[in-house]
Design an enzyme around this catalytic site. Structure first.
Site, PDB file in Angstrom:
ATOM      1  N   SER A  14      -0.707  13.759  -2.141  1.00 32.62           N
ATOM      2  CA  SER A  14      -0.742  14.961  -1.288  1.00 32.62           C
ATOM      3  C   SER A  14       0.045  14.746   0.012  1.00 32.62           C
ATOM      4  O   SER A  14       0.700  15.665   0.504  1.00 32.62           O
ATOM      5  CB  SER A  14      -2.184  15.401  -1.003  1.00 32.62           C
ATOM      6  OG  SER A  14      -2.812  14.521  -0.112  1.00 32.62           O
ATOM      7  N   ARG A  66       4.483 -11.000  -7.083  1.00 32.30           N
ATOM      8  CA  ARG A  66       4.725  -9.929  -6.104  1.00 32.30           C
ATOM      9  C   ARG A  66       6.203  -9.856  -5.733  1.00 32.30           C
ATOM     10  O   ARG A  66       6.764  -8.791  -5.551  1.00 32.30           O
ATOM     11  CB  ARG A  66       3.924 -10.199  -4.824  1.00 32.30           C
ATOM     12  CG  ARG A  66       2.475  -9.817  -4.946  1.00 32.30           C
ATOM     13  CD  ARG A  66       1.769  -9.911  -3.594  1.00 32.30           C
ATOM     14  NE  ARG A  66       0.333  -9.882  -3.802  1.00 32.30           N
ATOM     15  CZ  ARG A  66      -0.384  -8.771  -3.987  1.00 32.30           C
ATOM     16  NH1 ARG A  66       0.181  -7.588  -3.910  1.00 32.30           N
ATOM     17  NH2 ARG A  66      -1.672  -8.830  -4.192  1.00 32.30           N
ATOM     18  N   HIS A 110      -2.840   5.889   7.504  1.00 32.16           N
ATOM     19  CA  HIS A 110      -4.131   5.235   7.221  1.00 32.16           C
ATOM     20  C   HIS A 110      -5.259   6.165   7.674  1.00 32.16           C
ATOM     21  O   HIS A 110      -5.194   6.731   8.769  1.00 32.16           O
ATOM     22  CB  HIS A 110      -4.198   3.903   7.973  1.00 32.16           C
ATOM     23  CG  HIS A 110      -5.477   3.168   7.720  1.00 32.16           C
ATOM     24  ND1 HIS A 110      -5.710   2.462   6.557  1.00 32.16           N
ATOM     25  CD2 HIS A 110      -6.609   3.055   8.454  1.00 32.16           C
ATOM     26  CE1 HIS A 110      -6.922   1.940   6.599  1.00 32.16           C
ATOM     27  NE2 HIS A 110      -7.496   2.293   7.746  1.00 32.16           N
TER      28      HIS A 110
HETATM   29  C1  GAR Z   1      -4.720   9.163   2.070  1.00 32.64           C
HETATM   30  O1  GAR Z   1      -5.941   9.576   2.630  1.00 32.64           O
HETATM   31  C2  GAR Z   1      -4.186   7.959   2.784  1.00 32.64           C
HETATM   32  O2  GAR Z   1      -4.469   7.967   4.170  1.00 32.64           O
HETATM   33  C3  GAR Z   1      -4.923   6.847   2.110  1.00 32.64           C
HETATM   34  O3  GAR Z   1      -4.949   7.209   0.761  1.00 32.64           O
HETATM   35  C4  GAR Z   1      -4.916   8.626   0.656  1.00 32.64           C
HETATM   36  C5  GAR Z   1      -3.775   9.001  -0.255  1.00 32.64           C
HETATM   37  O4  GAR Z   1      -3.828  10.355  -0.577  1.00 32.64           O
HETATM   38  N1  GAR Z   1      -4.262   5.618   2.300  1.00 32.64           N
HETATM   39  C6  GAR Z   1      -4.882   4.458   2.374  1.00 32.64           C
HETATM   40  O5  GAR Z   1      -6.093   4.337   2.281  1.00 32.64           O
HETATM   41  C7  GAR Z   1      -3.963   3.276   2.563  1.00 32.64           C
HETATM   42  N2  GAR Z   1      -4.718   2.125   2.937  1.00 32.64           N
HETATM   43  P1  GAR Z   1      -2.571  11.096  -1.180  1.00 32.64           P
HETATM   44  O6  GAR Z   1      -2.121  10.309  -2.401  1.00 32.64           O
HETATM   45  O7  GAR Z   1      -3.092  12.453  -1.570  1.00 32.64           O
HETATM   46  O8  GAR Z   1      -1.509  11.155  -0.118  1.00 32.64           O
END
Ligand code: GAR
Length: 214
Positions: A14, A66, A110
């Site tokens: 998203s 990695r 984050h």
């Molecule tokens: C988001 O809330 C982002 O902040 C978080 O994952 C979600 C991804 O949502 N990221 C982390 O936790 C990274 N450590 P999305 O795929 O819908 O953008």
């Protein structure tokens, strides 16, 4: 000048969509030239294809180390002439070598007000701690997880009855606003990394305070 940006995802994407939409604006200083996923089943890949963006999958499970996974990513990033990377729900830890190669050119969103709640389960931990203001952060990526210099943050109140899901949803709305704004700032040079700190230039419009309860 339009900077070529790759968005790295592992899931629904998203935030990726919000970056793609923002970058379509006429005066946006970047274009989303590639969406790269480490998971072939990431929902965001289909959304990127629908938006007409080039996609690539580099499945980390097919790489013995990695380093070899990241070398494969670097090759695809170079092939697409990528200058900046946005991590958007990209759930692989990156090696110091990769991070250093992209220093000052790779940012992450984050779901907490860093330096609070690095790592995972940020909303659960915010509720456990009883904080009344929570939020999200866009930061430059450094080798230490979720520890990079902060470019932009947005705060939301925590309200009675909140759950992990309700907090995540309230914060996601802000992530979608904040991430394009931060990408704009690094691409037009109004936020840049120098000696481990973010240097801001350009006009400043923010004022006031956020209080919760208001
Ligand atoms: C988001 O809330 C982002 O902040 C978080 O994952 C979600 C991804 O949502 N990221 C982390 O936790 C990274 N450590 P999305 O795929 O819908 O953008």
């Amino acid at each position: 000048m339009s900077r070529r940006v790759a968005v790295l995802i592992s899931g629904r994407g998203s935030n990726m969509v919000s970056l793609i939409e923002a970058a379509r604006g006429p005066d946006f200083p970047a274009e989303i030239a590639l969406v790269l996923s480490n998971r072939p089943d990431a929902g965001g890949l289909e959304r990127a294809r629908e938006a007409g963006i080039a996609t690539a999958v580099i499945d980390h499970r097919t790489h013995p180390t990695r380093e070899s996974f990241e070398q494969a990513m670097d090759a695809v990033l170079a092939e697409h002439g990528i200058e900046f990377i946005c991590l958007a729900g990209f759930m692989r830890v990156l090696t110091e070598g990769f991070v250093e190669r992209w220093a000052g050119r790779m940012i992450n969103v984050h779901p907490s007000l860093l330096p609070l709640f690095r790592g995972v389960h940020t909303h659960r931990r915010a509720l456990e701690e009883g904080v009344l203001i929570h939020g999200c952060t866009v930061h430059f990526v450094v080798p230490e997880l979720d520890a990079g210099p902060i470019i932009a943050q947005a705060a939301v109140p925590v309200v009675p009855g909140d759950t992990e899901d309700s907090l995540a949803a309230r914060i996601l709305v802000q992530e979608h606003r904040l991430y394009p704004q931060a990408l704009r700032m690094i691409c037009d040079g109004s936020a840049r990394l120098e000696h481990g700190r973010v240097i801001f230039s350009g006009p400043w419009s923010g004022e006031g305070a956020l209080r919760s309860p208001a």
